[in-house]
Write a protein that holds these residues in place. Structure first.
Motif, PDB file in Angstrom:
ATOM      1  N   ILE A   1       0.879  -1.176   0.000  1.00  0.00           N
ATOM      2  CA  ILE A   1       0.000   0.000   0.000  1.00  0.00           C
ATOM      3  C   ILE A   1       0.912   1.220   0.000  1.00  0.00           C
ATOM      4  O   ILE A   1       1.630   1.463   0.973  1.00  0.00           O
ATOM      5  N   GLY A   2       0.900   1.957  -1.107  1.00  0.00           N
ATOM      6  CA  GLY A   2       1.828   3.081  -1.290  1.00  0.00           C
ATOM      7  C   GLY A   2       2.943   2.651  -2.226  1.00  0.00           C
ATOM      8  O   GLY A   2       3.707   1.734  -1.912  1.00  0.00           O
TER       9      GLY A   2
ATOM     10  N   GLY B   1       5.228   4.860  -3.686  1.00  0.00           N
ATOM     11  CA  GLY B   1       6.113   6.020  -3.877  1.00  0.00           C
ATOM     12  C   GLY B   1       7.571   5.618  -3.891  1.00  0.00           C
ATOM     13  O   GLY B   1       7.927   4.515  -4.349  1.00  0.00           O
ATOM     14  N   ASN B   2       8.424   6.494  -3.374  1.00  0.00           N
ATOM     15  CA  ASN B   2       9.873   6.265  -3.465  1.00  0.00           C
ATOM     16  C   ASN B   2      10.288   4.952  -2.799  1.00  0.00           C
ATOM     17  O   ASN B   2      10.965   4.122  -3.409  1.00  0.00           O
TER      18      ASN B   2
ATOM     19  N   GLY C   1       8.164   2.539  -1.239  1.00  0.00           N
ATOM     20  CA  GLY C   1       7.308   1.418  -1.622  1.00  0.00           C
ATOM     21  C   GLY C   1       7.723   0.894  -2.993  1.00  0.00           C
ATOM     22  O   GLY C   1       7.868  -0.310  -3.197  1.00  0.00           O
TER      23      GLY C   1
ATOM     24  N   ASP D   1      -2.206   2.416  -4.623  1.00  0.00           N
ATOM     25  CA  ASP D   1      -1.760   3.741  -4.207  1.00  0.00           C
ATOM     26  C   ASP D   1      -2.952   4.683  -4.327  1.00  0.00           C
ATOM     27  O   ASP D   1      -3.859   4.441  -5.139  1.00  0.00           O
ATOM     28  N   ARG D   2      -2.926   5.743  -3.517  1.00  0.00           N
ATOM     29  CA  ARG D   2      -3.962   6.779  -3.667  1.00  0.00           C
ATOM     30  C   ARG D   2      -3.954   7.301  -5.105  1.00  0.00           C
ATOM     31  O   ARG D   2      -4.988   7.593  -5.671  1.00  0.00           O
TER      32      ARG D   2
ATOM     33  N   VAL E   1       3.233   4.059   3.354  1.00  0.00           N
ATOM     34  CA  VAL E   1       2.800   5.457   3.262  1.00  0.00           C
ATOM     35  C   VAL E   1       3.532   6.272   4.324  1.00  0.00           C
ATOM     36  O   VAL E   1       4.158   5.714   5.227  1.00  0.00           O
TER      37      VAL E   1
ATOM     38  N   ILE F   1       6.650   0.170   7.194  1.00  0.00           N
ATOM     39  CA  ILE F   1       7.987   0.658   6.850  1.00  0.00           C
ATOM     40  C   ILE F   1       8.174   2.090   7.340  1.00  0.00           C
ATOM     41  O   ILE F   1       9.193   2.709   7.068  1.00  0.00           O
TER      42      ILE F   1
HETATM   43  N1  LIG Z   1      11.991   7.410   1.071  1.00  0.00           N
HETATM   44  C1  LIG Z   1      12.849   6.665   1.771  1.00  0.00           C
HETATM   45  O1  LIG Z   1      14.061   6.584   1.451  1.00  0.00           O
HETATM   46  C2  LIG Z   1      12.386   5.894   2.957  1.00  0.00           C
HETATM   47  C3  LIG Z   1      11.085   5.962   3.393  1.00  0.00           C
HETATM   48  N2  LIG Z   1      10.669   5.222   4.474  1.00  0.00           N
HETATM   49  C4  LIG Z   1       9.289   5.277   4.895  1.00  0.00           C
HETATM   50  O2  LIG Z   1       8.500   4.900   3.788  1.00  0.00           O
HETATM   51  C5  LIG Z   1       7.225   5.504   3.869  1.00  0.00           C
HETATM   52  C6  LIG Z   1       6.877   6.089   2.513  1.00  0.00           C
HETATM   53  O3  LIG Z   1       7.825   7.083   2.191  1.00  0.00           O
HETATM   54  P1  LIG Z   1       8.105   7.474   0.680  1.00  0.00           P
HETATM   55  O4  LIG Z   1       8.003   6.280  -0.187  1.00  0.00           O
HETATM   56  O5  LIG Z   1       9.344   8.254   0.685  1.00  0.00           O
HETATM   57  O6  LIG Z   1       6.843   8.427   0.420  1.00  0.00           O
HETATM   58  P2  LIG Z   1       6.153   8.764  -0.968  1.00  0.00           P
HETATM   59  O7  LIG Z   1       5.346   9.989  -0.756  1.00  0.00           O
HETATM   60  O8  LIG Z   1       7.163   8.739  -2.063  1.00  0.00           O
HETATM   61  O9  LIG Z   1       5.185   7.508  -1.180  1.00  0.00           O
HETATM   62  C7  LIG Z   1       4.010   7.330  -0.473  1.00  0.00           C
HETATM   63  C8  LIG Z   1       2.934   6.918  -1.469  1.00  0.00           C
HETATM   64  O10 LIG Z   1       1.758   6.599  -0.762  1.00  0.00           O
HETATM   65  C9  LIG Z   1       0.666   7.268  -1.377  1.00  0.00           C
HETATM   66  N3  LIG Z   1      -0.408   7.485  -0.412  1.00  0.00           N
HETATM   67  C10 LIG Z   1      -0.631   8.558   0.401  1.00  0.00           C
HETATM   68  N4  LIG Z   1      -1.747   8.368   1.121  1.00  0.00           N
HETATM   69  C11 LIG Z   1      -2.243   7.171   0.753  1.00  0.00           C
HETATM   70  C12 LIG Z   1      -3.392   6.423   1.140  1.00  0.00           C
HETATM   71  N5  LIG Z   1      -4.242   6.892   2.051  1.00  0.00           N
HETATM   72  N6  LIG Z   1      -3.597   5.239   0.551  1.00  0.00           N
HETATM   73  C13 LIG Z   1      -2.752   4.751  -0.389  1.00  0.00           C
HETATM   74  N7  LIG Z   1      -1.652   5.411  -0.798  1.00  0.00           N
HETATM   75  C14 LIG Z   1      -1.402   6.597  -0.230  1.00  0.00           C
HETATM   76  C15 LIG Z   1       1.272   8.554  -1.844  1.00  0.00           C
HETATM   77  O11 LIG Z   1       0.421   9.200  -2.770  1.00  0.00           O
HETATM   78  P3  LIG Z   1       0.467  10.835  -2.846  1.00  0.00           P
HETATM   79  O12 LIG Z   1       1.786  11.159  -3.467  1.00  0.00           O
HETATM   80  O13 LIG Z   1      -0.718  11.148  -3.676  1.00  0.00           O
HETATM   81  O14 LIG Z   1       0.369  11.333  -1.432  1.00  0.00           O
HETATM   82  C16 LIG Z   1       2.578   8.052  -2.434  1.00  0.00           C
HETATM   83  O15 LIG Z   1       2.411   7.547  -3.726  1.00  0.00           O
HETATM   84  C17 LIG Z   1       7.298   6.531   4.982  1.00  0.00           C
HETATM   85  O16 LIG Z   1       6.584   6.071   6.087  1.00  0.00           O
HETATM   86  C18 LIG Z   1       8.783   6.641   5.287  1.00  0.00           C
HETATM   87  O17 LIG Z   1       9.021   6.904   6.647  1.00  0.00           O
HETATM   88  C19 LIG Z   1      11.521   4.382   5.131  1.00  0.00           C
HETATM   89  C20 LIG Z   1      12.808   4.280   4.737  1.00  0.00           C
HETATM   90  C21 LIG Z   1      13.359   5.046   3.648  1.00  0.00           C
END
Ligand SMILES: NC(=O)C1=CN([C@@H]2O[C@H](COP(=O)(O)OP(=O)(O)OC[C@H]3O[C@@H](n4cnc5c(N)ncnc54)[C@H](OP(=O)(O)O)[C@@H]3O)[C@@H](O)[C@H]2O)C=CC1
Ligand SMILES: O=C(O)[C@@H]1CCC=N1
Length: 359
Positions: free
Chosen positions: A95-96, A98-99, A101, A121-122, A156, A183
């Motif tokens: 779920i999620g 992004g970077n 995930g 993902d949202r 997320v 995570i």
């Molecule tokens: N980036 C990193 O290097 C690291 C990150 N983390 C952890 O990973 C997690 C994610 O970080 P990161 O990947 O950087 O963040 P991102 O913003 O890149 O990714 C998060 C994703 O989740 C989506 N999202 C937001 N709300 C929801 C929802 N309600 N339901 C489904 N999807 C949703 C976001 O969409 P939208 O963009 O539309 O909000 C986005 O695509 C965090 O908790 C962080 O602490 C841990 C270690 C390293």
């Protein structure tokens, strides 16, 4: 015209058998609370079995026979059907996308195969684009992703985690064999459990701290769980992360410190590489070459620390000839408080992680 017999799994886990000309439409009517008195108080329902019959009469007769079956017999029927459909539970949901995930999804697809990975993902388009690239399945809705998998990775931001976890409660109430894997930086397992309000049992929850190099199998990851967490669940997560890099089990108390070095650390190293390349450009190298030389040098230096087991100070001394060029550079780094800046960066990241976990 073909008519269908279907079985629904209700929110309380009970099964409901019915007939319809169009099963999906009929299931939608049930989920609006207008299908049957029985399902109305057990929503949401999910179609777990469908069987085509030549006409409505044949469907009614088949429905009668299925209704005579015991629950174990119905479950066996469903299980055979789902196996034939290839719709048995997938190994892992993300779920999620992004970077972080996205990086883990790449690694998981390699480790367990894209057919075992479901993502959401949202931003549905983002999930679909990644699914198209990797060959895994994108679905709409966090509950639906969780419903389809055994391990559910919550990728997320910490700020939206409570809402996402809350959305999963109806699925977890229905399917008790899920393993949640968070995570998020800073968020403790106990905090996450507090968001699982209304469940009459404690689902399995593990926590990892990954980093983005996991996308190419070069990650440094930590895995933790409560003392009562099951070994098979730790191993399940390790299997999913088998292509992500090095995974170490840690006590939960060390996770925030680990996060400050390994989770945040890539963002401390990239500017260093970029700055080294800038220096190279300043003294006459083309940008592209300077970047490759700097990055490969950092990769090799890190490998030396890991593979030789020597202290970084000793490895540094081995590069510095007396009165030579390297010690001249090292002296500038000392003068500009390079090491102190790195120490303070990790410390600042640690304090912020702790703060994120409290908010
Ligand atoms: N980036 C990193 O290097 C690291 C990150 N983390 C952890 O990973 C997690 C994610 O970080 P990161 O990947 O950087 O963040 P991102 O913003 O890149 O990714 C998060 C994703 O989740 C989506 N999202 C937001 N709300 C929801 C929802 N309600 N339901 C489904 N999807 C949703 C976001 O969409 P939208 O963009 O539309 O909000 C986005 O695509 C965090 O908790 C962080 O602490 C841990 C270690 C390293
Ligand atoms: O910046 C952040 O909050 C996340 C946690 C670790 C790396 N990135």
């Amino acid at each position: 015209m073909a008519y269908w017999v279907y079985i629904l799994r209700c929110a309380d886990g009970t099964l409901y058998t019915g007939i319809a000309a169009d099963v999906d439409k009929r299931a939608a009517v049930h989920n609006r609370g207008r299908g049957a008195k029985y399902t109305r108080s057990r929503l949401p329902v999910e179609v777990v079995y469908r069987e085509a019959c030549p006409d409505k009469g044949a469907a009614l007769r088949r429905e009668y026979r299925i209704k005579q079956l015991s629950r174990p017999q119905k479950l066996a029927l469903i299980s055979i059907y789902q196996r034939k459909q290839g719709s048995v539970m997938k190994k892992v949901a993300f779920i999620g996308t992004g970077n972080m995930g996205g990086a883990l999804i790449q690694a998981a697809c390699q480790a367990v195969g894209p057919d075992q990975v479901v993502i959401t993902d949202r931003d549905a388009a983002r999930a679909q684009t990644l699914a198209d690239q990797l060959g895994c399945t994108a679905v709409s809705g966090n509950g639906e992703a969780a419903r389809q998998a055994e391990y559910v990775f919550l990728c997320v931001k910490p700020q939206v985690m409570a809402g996402v976890v809350g959305e999963l409660v109806p699925v977890l109430a229905q399917q008790r064999d899920k393993v949640l894997v968070t995570i998020a930086a800073g968020i403790r397992i106990a905090t996450l459990r507090g968001w699982l309000e209304g469940l009459d049992y404690a689902p399995a929850v593990l926590r990892i701290m990954p980093n983005t190099p996991a996308s190419i199998g070069m990650g440094m990851l930590a895995l933790t769980g409560e003392p009562e967490a099951r070994e098979e669940h730790f191993q399940g997560v390790e299997d999913i992360l088998a292509k992500a890099g090095r995974v170490e089990r840690l006590s939960e108390n060390q996770m925030d410190a680990f996060s400050a070095i390994a989770g945040c650390g890539p963002a401390f190293v990239y500017p260093f590489i970029e700055a080294l390349a800038d220096g190279g450009v300043k003294v006459g190298l083309p940008r592209q070459q300077a970047m490759v030389y700097a990055a490969q040098m950092v990769l090799g230096s890190a490998a030396m620390v890991l593979e030789t087991g020597k202290h970084p100070g000793q490895l540094k001394d081995e590069v510095c000839s007396p009165g030579g060029s390297t010690i001249a550079g090292v002296a500038v780094l000392e003068e500009k408080a390079f090491r102190s800046a790195a120490i303070q960066a990790v410390e600042a990241a640690f304090h912020k992680t702790v703060e994120l976990g409290k908010s």
